[in-house]
Design a protein around this motif. Structure first.
Motif, PDB file in Angstrom:
ATOM      1  N   ARG A  79     -21.031 -31.584  -2.613  1.00  0.00           N
ATOM      2  CA  ARG A  79     -22.253 -30.523  -1.438  1.00  0.00           C
ATOM      3  C   ARG A  79     -22.170 -29.337  -1.204  1.00  0.00           C
ATOM      4  O   ARG A  79     -21.065 -29.116  -0.407  1.00  0.00           O
ATOM      5  CB  ARG A  79     -23.104 -31.434  -1.166  1.00  0.00           C
ATOM      6  CG  ARG A  79     -22.792 -32.973  -2.225  1.00  0.00           C
ATOM      7  CD  ARG A  79     -24.004 -33.758  -1.316  1.00  0.00           C
ATOM      8  NE  ARG A  79     -24.695 -33.565  -0.811  1.00  0.00           N
ATOM      9  CZ  ARG A  79     -25.898 -33.478  -0.045  1.00  0.00           C
ATOM     10  NH1 ARG A  79     -25.295 -33.452   1.099  1.00  0.00           N
ATOM     11  NH2 ARG A  79     -27.437 -32.587   0.405  1.00  0.00           N
ATOM     12  N   SER A  97     -21.423 -30.908  -7.223  1.00  0.00           N
ATOM     13  CA  SER A  97     -22.408 -31.935  -7.472  1.00  0.00           C
ATOM     14  C   SER A  97     -24.041 -31.454  -6.818  1.00  0.00           C
ATOM     15  O   SER A  97     -24.905 -31.981  -7.545  1.00  0.00           O
ATOM     16  CB  SER A  97     -21.778 -33.553  -6.625  1.00  0.00           C
ATOM     17  OG  SER A  97     -22.684 -33.172  -5.145  1.00  0.00           O
ATOM     18  N   GLU A  98     -24.239 -31.141  -5.737  1.00  0.00           N
ATOM     19  CA  GLU A  98     -25.221 -30.575  -5.081  1.00  0.00           C
ATOM     20  C   GLU A  98     -25.107 -29.269  -4.638  1.00  0.00           C
ATOM     21  O   GLU A  98     -24.416 -28.931  -4.079  1.00  0.00           O
ATOM     22  CB  GLU A  98     -26.090 -31.949  -4.475  1.00  0.00           C
ATOM     23  CG  GLU A  98     -27.461 -31.047  -3.971  1.00  0.00           C
ATOM     24  CD  GLU A  98     -28.064 -32.320  -3.523  1.00  0.00           C
ATOM     25  OE1 GLU A  98     -28.938 -32.801  -3.985  1.00  0.00           O
ATOM     26  OE2 GLU A  98     -27.466 -33.400  -2.534  1.00  0.00           O
ATOM     27  N   THR A 157     -25.588 -30.125 -11.975  1.00  0.00           N
ATOM     28  CA  THR A 157     -25.785 -29.666 -10.735  1.00  0.00           C
ATOM     29  C   THR A 157     -27.241 -29.568  -9.789  1.00  0.00           C
ATOM     30  O   THR A 157     -28.158 -29.251 -10.905  1.00  0.00           O
ATOM     31  CB  THR A 157     -25.336 -27.822  -9.966  1.00  0.00           C
ATOM     32  OG1 THR A 157     -23.664 -27.676 -10.403  1.00  0.00           O
ATOM     33  CG2 THR A 157     -25.293 -27.539  -8.525  1.00  0.00           C
ATOM     34  N   LEU A 189     -22.441 -32.154   4.572  1.00  0.00           N
ATOM     35  CA  LEU A 189     -21.782 -31.211   2.961  1.00  0.00           C
ATOM     36  C   LEU A 189     -20.390 -31.734   3.200  1.00  0.00           C
ATOM     37  O   LEU A 189     -19.254 -31.719   3.989  1.00  0.00           O
ATOM     38  CB  LEU A 189     -22.481 -30.046   3.749  1.00  0.00           C
ATOM     39  CG  LEU A 189     -23.886 -30.508   4.083  1.00  0.00           C
ATOM     40  CD1 LEU A 189     -24.041 -29.235   5.184  1.00  0.00           C
ATOM     41  CD2 LEU A 189     -24.079 -30.412   2.592  1.00  0.00           C
TER      42      LEU A 189
END
Length: 260
Positions: free
Chosen positions: A15, A39-40, A67, A96
């Motif tokens: 992340r 992933s993000e 994503t 994060l």
């Protein structure tokens, strides 16, 4: 037998928060991390409208990417509300793996001897004080350990000043000291700094009719004969995220400006 892909998959599942991710270096870094299969991606800037437009653009550019892309506005330009705004941003983003700070504003172009104390302070709000607070609040949201990182952004003018840029160069140089101090105070999380030379981004639009001449002069002051592009410098951000042995370091992407 499947391939190991230990290099290309190093950021898979991460992340990443990019502050200043709607344009210029930040947008290029956003594209780069998406291509690393994170992933993000969380994008932040001062404008909710720009964040929405950027997310839509990224989804168009990467229609098959897995994503997830989200965004939160955060005004870094107001001194009085800066701490509260940064704290509120991190209250929304969750845990994060990496923070990239590319936010900036147009350099102070007023002659140094005409600067007031207020304009001098204002020039450092986004460029210097905001990343310091981002590190202070953001550290608590990073996963512990050297796989996590904070990457700041300075500029080649910190080491090779441009006439008339005394105030801006002061803050750019200060970011180098900030990064080294943070690398010690926030260990084992890694803290590094990307220092680009002249890069042809939207920030130069403030020059209007003088823009082409400034870009040409910046190109002349290189060994490559060209001004850097945002996608060139994006490689430096990816390196800072991927090298778990890198901390307290400056990655310069300046087209040989220090040699000319």
């Amino acid at each position: 037998m499947s391939e190991e892909l230990k290099y290309t998959n190093k950021l898979k599942g991460a992340r990443v928060l990019i502050i200043g991710g709607t344009s210029g270096l930040g947008f290029a870094a956003a594209q780069a991390v998406i291509e690393q299969n994170i992933s993000e991606l969380i994008i932040s800037s001062s404008s909710a409208t720009r964040i929405e437009a950027t997310i839509a653009k990224l989804r168009t550019l990467y229609p098959t990417s897995s994503t997830n892309i989200i965004g939160y506005p955060c005004n870094l330009g107001d001194e009085a509300s800066l701490p509260a705004n940064v704290e509120n941003l991190f209250s929304q983003v969750g845990t994060l793996d990496h923070i990239i700070f590319t936010a900036g504003d147009a350099p102070l172009l007023q002659p140094f001897l005409e600067n007031s104390f207020e304009t001098i302070k204002a020039a450092g709000t986004i460029r210097f004080f905001a990343p310091l607070l981002v590190a202070q609040y953001g550290y608590k949201h990073l996963k512990p350990g050297p796989a996590s990182s904070i990457t700041l952004t300075s500029g080649a003018s910190a080491e090779k000043p441009i006439p008339g840029w005394t105030v801006t160069c002061s803050y750019l140089s200060g970011l180098q000291g900030m990064m080294r101090g943070l690398a010690l105070d926030l260990k084992p999380v890694r803290v590094n700094l990307v220092s680009p030379g002249g890069v042809d981004t939207e920030m130069w639009d403030v020059l209007q009719g003088e823009r082409a001449g400034v870009v040409a002069e910046l190109a002349r002051q290189t060994t490559t004969g060209r001004v850097g592009q945002a996608e060139d410098v994006a490689e430096a951000y990816i390196y800072c995220l991927r090298d778990w042995n890198l901390s307290g370091s400056i990655i310069s992407s300046n087209a040989g400006r220090m040699l000319v």
